[in-house]
Each structure stands twice: as C-alpha cells, then as structure tokens.
Design an enzyme around this catalytic site. Structure first.
Site, PDB file in Angstrom:
ATOM      1  N   GLY A  26      44.597  21.742  47.019  1.00  0.00           N
ATOM      2  CA  GLY A  26      43.264  21.402  47.931  1.00  0.00           C
ATOM      3  C   GLY A  26      42.010  22.605  47.700  1.00  0.00           C
ATOM      4  O   GLY A  26      41.706  22.673  48.719  1.00  0.00           O
ATOM      5  N   GLU A 155      41.196  41.651  34.175  1.00  0.00           N
ATOM      6  CA  GLU A 155      40.551  42.864  33.802  1.00  0.00           C
ATOM      7  C   GLU A 155      39.934  43.001  32.322  1.00  0.00           C
ATOM      8  O   GLU A 155      41.000  44.238  31.917  1.00  0.00           O
ATOM      9  CB  GLU A 155      40.476  43.774  35.249  1.00  0.00           C
ATOM     10  CG  GLU A 155      40.018  43.468  36.458  1.00  0.00           C
ATOM     11  CD  GLU A 155      38.868  42.977  36.398  1.00  0.00           C
ATOM     12  OE1 GLU A 155      37.900  43.596  35.241  1.00  0.00           O
ATOM     13  OE2 GLU A 155      38.054  42.339  37.477  1.00  0.00           O
TER      14      GLU A 155
END
Length: 221
Positions: A26, A155
C-alpha cells in the site's frame, strides 16, 4: 483461467518491486524511490545511491527487503550498517512498520525479530539478517550462499573498507544483487569510489533533497 490470472500476478509481483509496493504494502513511491526500486529489480543489479537526508531511502530499502523475501524461495538478505542503532532503530523499524501494513495473509507469512526477518515455515532458507559492520568483526557480509541473494548496505559511507574487502567475493557474485545507500560525507572509501573510480561497475543514483517531495523545502535552505 483463475490459476493463470494468479500466476500472472505472482510473476509481476516477483519481477516488479514497485508493483509489490503498491499492491501488497500500500505504498506510493516518490520518483526517486521508484528509480531505486526499478534499478534493484534487475537481476544481478548493483546499485549505489548517494542521498541527502530525508529522501525516503531507508523506506525504499525496507520495501526491497519485504519484496525480495516474499516473492522468492531460498532467499538470504544480509543487511548491514555502521551501527546497531541504524539497523535496529531505523531500517528494522521501517521493515516492521510496512510488514504491519500488509494484508493479513501476507502478514502471517512474515515474522520480524530483533535481528532477523523470516518467512514462516522456511526460517532457515528465507530470511533477512541484520549485522553491524564493525572493523574488528569484518565478516558482516561474508559467508552467505543462496539461490537468491540481496545485500543491503545502509549508511554505506560509514562502512569501513575492510568490511567490503572481506565481502568482495560475495558482492561480486553475478547472481547477487547489491544495494547500498548513504549520505556522501566521505571522499574516500568503497562507497565513494562506486561513484568515481569504480563508477562503471555500478548503477549510480543521486537523491537530492531539492527533488524530494518528502523533504520540507525549508530544510535545504
């Protein structure tokens, strides 16, 4: 006819991560997130994303974890980042959030634990695992073997080169997909070189805060 329709839908879910995100989770990807999903959807893809803050890259990584895990068998998804907090509090938290938004049948198949995400009934062959990338323990991305491998490195600019050196064999496997994201805060290292000296080996994406609808326009200023 019903079976053929179901098979077509499952094939599309497997081949198109953006369709999985919309249909099962969704979610509504931004243009930048969509670019990442499409790049990672290619077999053998190696994607490096340099990004500003708040562009939704970690959300896209969480979507990729759930997509790859739910649409294939014999799946392993090693996920790493420089700190445990980045994995547990950011990436794993995002995976859990989107898992909870899945339709009930899908949700029942996925179990989110402290450092693993597993498919019910296939816990040993279909899972994602969180491993902190520490220089004193450089095997975070090493030793994984499966028909379907997806390496997630969040990261990435903060991950030590030694981690990448140890994992070089696995990352270079033709069948493995690799997605690494990070803020371009370093001017040396594996992540930096993926946009420079090693640029031909990677599909390179750039997520600017200026182009993201998720970033408050005041922030860049």
């Amino acid at each position: 006819m019903v079976i053929n329709s179901f098979q077509r839908k499952m094939k599309r879910l497997r081949e198109e991560p953006e369709y999985f995100v919309r249909e099962v989770l969704g979610g509504e990807p931004t243009p930048q997130q969509l670019e990442l999903l499409q790049a990672a959807g290619m077999p053998g893809s190696k994607v490096s994303v340099r990004s500003g803050h708040g562009t939704g890259k970690t959300t896209a990584l969480a979507w990729l974890v759930l997509w790859f895990l739910c649409t294939r068998k014999n799946v392993k998804i090693p996920c790493t980042a420089p700190t445990q907090a980045q994995l547990r509090d950011v990436l794993w938290s995002e995976v859990a959030k989107w898992r909870d938004r899945m339709p009930e049948w899908w949700k029942e198949q996925v179990r989110v634990k402290a450092d693993r995400v597993e498919v019910a009934g296939a816990e040993k062959s279909q899972f994602a695992v969180a491993r902190t990338a520490k220089p004193e323990n450089p095997d975070a991305l090493q030793g994984f073997h499966a028909d379907n491998l997806l390496f997630i490195i969040d990261e990435a600019s903060g991950v030590f080169n030694k981690i990448f050196e140890v994992a070089q064999g696995a990352l270079s496997t033709s069948a493995a997909r690799v997605v690494m994201c990070g803020n371009p805060t370093q001017t040396t290292g594996y992540f930096y070189e993926s946009h420079h000296r090693s640029r031909e080996e990677w599909q390179r994406l750039h997520f600017s805060c200026l182009d993201s609808p998720l970033v408050d326009p005041v922030y860049p200023e």
